[in-house]
Design a protein around this motif. Sequence first.
Motif, short mmCIF file in Angstrom:
data_model
loop_
_atom_site.label_atom_id
_atom_site.label_comp_id
_atom_site.label_asym_id
_atom_site.label_seq_id
_atom_site.Cartn_x
_atom_site.Cartn_y
_atom_site.Cartn_z
N VAL B 40 0.84 -1.27 0.11
CA VAL B 40 -0.14 -0.06 0.16
C VAL B 40 0.95 1.11 0.08
O VAL B 40 2.08 1.18 0.39
CB VAL B 40 -1.00 -0.02 1.19
CG1 VAL B 40 -1.82 -1.00 1.14
CG2 VAL B 40 -0.13 0.06 2.55
N THR B 46 -1.58 2.48 -6.24
CA THR B 46 -2.51 3.63 -5.62
C THR B 46 -3.27 3.88 -6.92
O THR B 46 -4.58 3.85 -6.82
CB THR B 46 -2.06 4.77 -5.08
OG1 THR B 46 -1.21 4.38 -3.85
CG2 THR B 46 -3.33 5.59 -4.53
N LYS B 64 -12.66 -2.15 -1.48
CA LYS B 64 -11.88 -2.11 -0.36
C LYS B 64 -10.43 -2.61 -0.57
O LYS B 64 -10.08 -3.26 -1.61
CB LYS B 64 -12.38 -2.83 0.98
CG LYS B 64 -12.22 -4.29 0.94
CD LYS B 64 -12.81 -4.87 1.94
CE LYS B 64 -11.68 -4.87 3.35
NZ LYS B 64 -12.32 -5.60 4.44
N GLY B 67 -3.63 -4.10 2.91
CA GLY B 67 -2.14 -4.30 2.56
C GLY B 67 -1.07 -4.08 3.30
O GLY B 67 -1.31 -3.55 4.33
N THR B 68 0.31 -4.57 3.10
CA THR B 68 1.31 -4.42 3.85
C THR B 68 2.00 -3.30 3.48
O THR B 68 1.94 -2.67 2.17
CB THR B 68 2.20 -5.62 3.79
OG1 THR B 68 2.70 -5.68 2.38
CG2 THR B 68 1.65 -6.97 4.07
N TYR B 80 -3.21 -11.03 5.56
CA TYR B 80 -4.37 -10.27 4.95
C TYR B 80 -5.25 -11.21 4.29
O TYR B 80 -6.45 -10.85 4.01
CB TYR B 80 -3.87 -9.23 4.04
CG TYR B 80 -3.44 -7.90 5.03
CD1 TYR B 80 -4.50 -7.22 5.44
CD2 TYR B 80 -2.14 -7.48 4.98
CE1 TYR B 80 -4.35 -5.96 6.33
CE2 TYR B 80 -1.99 -6.34 5.79
CZ TYR B 80 -3.04 -5.61 6.50
OH TYR B 80 -2.84 -4.62 7.24
N THR B 83 -7.26 -12.68 6.65
CA THR B 83 -8.39 -11.79 7.34
C THR B 83 -9.47 -11.62 6.04
O THR B 83 -10.74 -11.48 6.58
CB THR B 83 -7.72 -10.28 7.46
OG1 THR B 83 -6.53 -10.53 8.35
CG2 THR B 83 -8.62 -9.33 8.12
N THR B 85 -10.41 -13.61 3.97
CA THR B 85 -11.40 -15.05 4.13
C THR B 85 -12.22 -14.92 5.25
O THR B 85 -13.63 -15.13 4.96
CB THR B 85 -10.31 -16.22 4.06
OG1 THR B 85 -9.43 -15.83 3.26
CG2 THR B 85 -11.41 -17.37 3.98
N GLN B 87 -13.39 -12.22 6.60
CA GLN B 87 -14.55 -11.20 6.15
C GLN B 87 -15.38 -11.59 5.06
O GLN B 87 -16.44 -10.60 4.83
CB GLN B 87 -13.83 -10.06 5.92
CG GLN B 87 -13.13 -9.43 7.35
CD GLN B 87 -12.18 -8.05 6.98
OE1 GLN B 87 -11.89 -8.01 5.97
NE2 GLN B 87 -11.88 -7.42 8.06
N SER C 159 0.27 7.81 -0.87
CA SER C 159 1.02 7.14 -1.87
C SER C 159 1.61 8.36 -2.57
O SER C 159 2.07 7.84 -3.65
CB SER C 159 0.17 6.43 -2.70
OG SER C 159 -0.91 7.30 -3.36
N ASN D 41 -16.09 -12.33 13.26
CA ASN D 41 -15.22 -13.26 12.57
C ASN D 41 -13.84 -13.75 13.33
O ASN D 41 -13.18 -14.33 13.04
CB ASN D 41 -14.74 -12.79 11.43
CG ASN D 41 -15.77 -12.69 10.42
OD1 ASN D 41 -16.63 -13.55 10.26
ND2 ASN D 41 -15.66 -11.54 9.45
N LEU D 294 -9.07 -7.12 11.06
CA LEU D 294 -10.55 -7.68 11.06
C LEU D 294 -11.19 -6.29 11.14
O LEU D 294 -12.28 -6.29 10.42
CB LEU D 294 -10.87 -8.55 12.10
CG LEU D 294 -10.37 -9.98 11.84
CD1 LEU D 294 -10.88 -10.70 12.88
CD2 LEU D 294 -10.93 -10.56 10.40
N ALA D 299 -2.53 -0.42 7.77
CA ALA D 299 -1.47 -1.03 7.98
C ALA D 299 -0.73 -0.12 8.79
O ALA D 299 -0.11 -0.27 9.69
CB ALA D 299 -0.79 -1.66 6.80
#
Lengths: 506, 334, 351, 343
Positions: B40, B46, B64, B67-68, B80, B83, B85, B87, C159, D41, D294, D299
């Motif tokens: 990200v 972006t 949405k 990301g790291t 991620y 996560t 999965t 959600q 960004s 979750n 969640l 990040a």
Amino acid sequence: MTHPEPETTPVLALEGVSKSFGAVRALRGVSLRLHAGEAHALAGENGAGKSTLIKTLAGVHRPDTGTVLLDGRPVEFHGPGDARDAGVAVIYQEPTLFPDLSVAENIFVGRQPRRSLGRVDHKAVREAAAELFRRLGVDLDPEQPARGLSIADQQLVEIAKALSFDARVLIMDEPTAALTGSEVARLFGVVKSLREQGAAVLFISHRLEEIFALCQRVTTLRDGAWIASEPLDGLTEDDLVRRMVGRDLDELYPKQDAEIGEVALSVRRLTREGVFTDVSFEVRRGEIVGLAGLVGAGRSEVARAVFGVDRRDAGEVVVDGKPLRGGAPSLAMAAGIALVPEDRRAQGLVMDMSIERNIGLTGFAATTKGGLMSRGAERSRALDWAVRLQVKYARLADVVGTLSGGNQQKVVLAKWLATAPGVLIVDEPTRGIDVGTKAEVHRLLSRLASEGVAVLMISSDLPEILGMADRVLVMHEGRLTAEIPRSEATEESVMAAATGRVRRAA
Amino acid sequence: GGTTKNSSKDSGGGAKATASADPNAATKKGLTVAFLPKQVNNPYFTIADGGGKQALDALGSSYKEVGTSSGTDTAGQVSYVNTLTQQQVDAIAVSAQDPGALCTSLNQARKNGIKVVTYDSDTKPECRDLFVSQASSEDLGRTEVQLLAEQIGYKGEIAILSAAQTATNQNTWIDFMKDELKDPKYKDVKLVKVAYGNDDAQQSFQQTQGLLQQYPNLKGIISPTTVGIKAAAQYLAGSKYKGKVKLTGLGTPNDMRAYVKNGTVDAFELWDPAKLGSLASYAAVALASGQISGAEGQSFKAGDMGSYTIGKDGVVVLGKPTVFTKDNIDQFKF
Amino acid sequence: MTVTADTPQQIAADEPTASRRFLDRVLKLRALAVLAVLLVMLAATQIYNSEFLSQQGVKDLLLNATILVLVAVGQAMVVITRNVDLSVGSVLGISAFAAGTYLHGGGNPLLAVLIAVGLGVLFGLLNGLLVSLGQVPALVVTLGTLYIIRGIDSIWVGSRQITANDLPASFVDFGHDGLSVIPYLALLTLAVLVAAGYYLRSYRGGRDLYALGSSPEAARLAGVPVRKRILTAYVVCGALAGLAGALYLARFGNVDSGTGNGYELTVVSAVVVGGVAFTGGSGTVYGAALGALLLTSINSVLPSIGVSSVWVLAIDGVLLLLAIAVDRIVALRVAGVLRKRAAQMRSAHHA
Amino acid sequence: MPETTKAPAPLARLGGAVRWDTAVGALLVVLLICSFSFVENFGNALNVSFLIGNTLPIALIALPMTMLVVSGEIDLSVGSTAGLSGAVMGALWNGGMAIETIIPICLLLGALCGLVNGLLVTRLGLPSLAVTIGTLAAYRGIAQIVLGADSVTDFPQQYLDFGAGRIDGTFIPYAAIPFAVLLLIAVLVLHATPVGRSLFAVGASEEAARFAGVRVRRLKLAMFVTTGLISSLTGVFWALHYASARYDNATGLELSVIAGVLLGGIDFDGGKGTLGGAIAGVFLLGAGQNVMSLLNVSAQSQIVVTGVLLVISVLAPRIGRQVSQARARRRSADKAPAALAAS
Ligand SMILES: Nc1ncnc2c1ncn2[C@@H]1O[C@H](COP(=O)(O)OP(=O)(O)OP(=O)(O)O)[C@@H](O)[C@H]1O
Ligand SMILES: Nc1ncnc2c1ncn2[C@@H]1O[C@H](COP(=O)(O)OP(=O)(O)OP(=O)(O)O)[C@@H](O)[C@H]1O
Ligand SMILES: [Mg+2]
Ligand SMILES: [Mg+2]
């Protein structure tokens, strides 16, 4: 000539000061008045609160109640800096040097002479330090780093630092504990002249003869409480002891005669290059052998090499007829040697650990069952020895660093005596220990000897050596220069060998 | 005995794309498509993800992005995916940091009914439904060599400044570059070295310096990475080599504008990242709506970009890259 | 971590005057050792590749080192006080971006540098206050602020990025021009280095830093204004990280939210290689600067002698180990020699 | 250091009652309970197994790292050692060796890496921080040389299943079981054996420990070797868990380990801390990140939260101590107005 309390306002005074550390009430409503031109002694057992009192005067501790008075006016010192600015110079019980800085810089930290533009005048720093050492008659290079100085040298640097202030009040917490006679004499000379120039002096020592030699008045503390303030004239050592301890003193050197058995420790031609050379001696069961010498003669180094803390370059150590491999204290311990080291803060104790764990550190074999430690066994082993040595503590789980200096020393002794050694090496065992306990330690050493332990006692306290040793070895500049039997050991004979005036008779 | 590589050939085991798809199914609305870029805050992603969002808005689905913040935090990317999965999103569009590391968790996601589209950087084919490729690797590799060769007059030493040694897409491109150079018209062009700047400005900088010192006769550099080309350009611009050593590769117009204008760089290329993201969205929604399943030969509509057909191994190619020069660069604002 | 028995100082203490001079020489040698390694490395590279020390090559070497040297000088001051500042990379990144944002579309370059420095001072102050007032371990606090500042930076920057195109030409030119082979950036760095070195050596404040690093407890008892000094060290460190950020912007013309990420390890290596002890109280900023120069030079040397970048990381690490190990072995040898000499002298004296 | 001389006894006792490691453990429990009840979750088995699986590598290395830090040393090369053993595992696997042979080789290699660190630290007396920064680069570099750009993914399925799977019908990953065993061993060693005691002593005062017969060098060497061994174990686990052996596996892992360990109240000056605290710290960070993801926290914000947690972890006990100190002072001042009047 008597010394009545002077009429003048005291330069520095405490009125009704109390200070607690949690449950420990270190000071309880203590008052003290220091007058210009007078040397005042502070006496008391280990843990009586002497160091705490000093730290209160020096602005390290803030009193819980009561006031500090400077020239009769209440002051509040917010830190050691404030006290220093008010003209109070302090030598703390434990030397607090900067190991990485040169000795000269250590003396002048924060007060270095300056040149234009506020730059430090390094040359002036050096010369001023050299001048101080000259005054004290100390042979120290101002440029050498403080790291690696012996305790005695560290103490001397501290003294030089305190003198450099030209302070109105000079406070000294056991400055002589690590020094030998000649240095003490020189220190007293300097202090006397300062006093004559109008400085007020506060002096702490567990060597009563020093108190009588230097001071005019004495204040005694017991368990944090003020007992008496009085002139020393007309007072005897016994009186003083009675004030401190609350009872009469036992004999200071209770030497028991013990049956001398076979050789337990035999050191042959031990050499560590640059430190000591060709040292050979024997210690037998039941025997207390004193190792005397001037500061820096290399006695501690011999002990360290025997115990395996330092490597040895040549020679051998034999314990109970079996040669001991060098380089590992654990091997020495397994062979039954114990070493009570000279520097309790750095070598003797892990200051951040509790009393019981410090004592437990030498006893894993006894307190481990099936690979796991038993806390109960550890505790009872520690408790046993803490009680035997009359350590003054609140709880065994307390951090050992909060104990008073003398009580810390007792914990070191406990830690090693608990190993039930066959050969016990003690290096300055009673440094900083009060008279009462000192007698206790001596009795203990004596009894251990009579039970067949071989004791090697290194001490800079000559009376102690003379009073306790069956035989006196003397070192000078890294070599053994004399071996004197008890009957012939006198202050003169030992000093002659220690200063190199006689050679060891072949 | 023991388990060796040869004794366990039947590894992998992801859900293979089944051919059961209904091209005429209605496009579902109200889906959630999550974009998981390599990194990200990376301007390139972006823009790409922005394109994806626009397409989703147009389709009536929601977008949405997670990301790291590091481009090499594979473990982070895996968590991620996990996560997402949890959600229960409808589809994931992911640019993979590692072709294999995401497999377990992506297949886990697919087992839970989530469609997986990779874009920009692929995983192993069995771990996703579809890969949306920015351009054919072959095109990219070959055109970059062509661009540079032209600038240096088909003569002289050249070098490549890549990103990390492990970057899958870079390596594929470089292979095609080498292949292109085998053409006789490049007989005077010599590739002397492939250097790796690890997509780090400072390292790319020093690698460029090293190339120029080691090969004083170097005529040109290809840097198929946006970070590398920027760093190389910045170094050349401030050195005596400016204008003398040619530089081309993949860069964004915004990054490179100054260097194109001051003569450090003549031409470079890139696809439109926004369109890449957009195509990924269309593909994801088509998958989730059941219009395609990812099998070769199926096709789907991508708004005004037209219709795309799925190629071998479930790859959809965006198209040919754009070449940017002094003349056209001001028309592009990304 | 220390080998108590064998430090050269301790042995040197045995025989003041003679060993004193020897010790002096050895201590100077320490910095010299790093310098020697550096010079040998450069010379060897030059022999291998004559382009290496060309005008452009020298300029590049100096430019590469400047930013790291600046940060290492600040870090050294903090490390000397027995603390550490891990947040320098984050501070560098955020102040570079701040300066870039200000310069975006025209702005006074000088003011931009001041903004970067100011921001650095601010973060230095934050670190310093947390460490000195809270009296908490610097490692934890600054690891915390490393994350916090990095996080704030990436939230703020997103960004976005600053590219050379956004910066005034004069500023970008300042990043690579200079007086013949010596870049302006290197001159600026040299000035900072000398100033810091002189302050540490010749001012009470500077000596206090060594004192309190050597023994915090003793410093407190000696009335050294401990908190003030620690605060000063952190502020200087932050300011230099900020300044380095501005120079980074000028040099690379490119800043985004990842700028300076992971820089703390490089800086710490430079300081360690330069002989500044993590236990506080010893080392000089010159050493740290040399360490930085050595590290950046390695990264220039390897590509220019054509070492494949696959090998660079491993060689980097091994060289770093070699540098500190050789230094240590030399020190141990010297200690041994000194001890023997003392022994000889003593026995001569004895005879 | 100043703390020890200043911290009075009852406060130490009070500090003992609310020790930081206990607090972190409590915080972890609170976080878990809240998340189970309020975060969608979070509570299902799959997510919990993810959470544990992703935190395991950090927790594994935290075991020996805690002991190393307690003894006053540090190892920053753990991530690289893990990466190296992963890379070697990949390379050997590609070379056709049996996985049952490869894994022991990797573990041996890890021990060797630790041995190198340990020898440099204990024999040459170099600071471990400097040494392991060096080997951090060197081991990673060697990994790069060994495996290059490859990414090996085709490990045998039963091993991959062990690395990533969980016990049927539960949330417990298979790998959690060996971890639990190692944790138990580590706790016993550090807190109930002479070795552990010695580690604490060495960390608090190396010289005093040496004088008490602790074989300092040997002990430290053993700790470094153990750390290397566990790091390589982690590297093997990592490669299987993520089904990918690459040279850059586990990059930056050292920082996560250290952050967790620090959060758990381990003092980097040595001599203090508990393993329980360290592991609680590691899982607190892991669970926090899981929950924040969640909840769609970005990040970047997660990084800030981690940082704030770290700062609070050291400031909170400090502030607590100061508050109670001030209260104690007020109390004793109230008690003694008489003494004041007397002066
Ligand atoms: N920082 C501290 N925390 C807790 N207790 C302390 C602290 N400092 C001193 N004490 C306690 O206060 C009491 C007085 O200690 P102090 O050091 O003043 O004794 P002392 O008279 O100097 O003894 P010694 O002759 O052994 O040096 C002791 O019981 C000691 O344990
Ligand atoms: N004549 C000498 N010349 C040079 N160095 C010496 C000399 N005598 C001793 N030393 C060194 O001085 C240092 C200090 O020794 P130390 O004071 O510990 O000896 P010691 O006999 O144990 O004295 P003490 O126990 O009274 O402190 C040692 O490193 C020793 O090697
Ligand atoms: Mg005392
Ligand atoms: Mg001695």
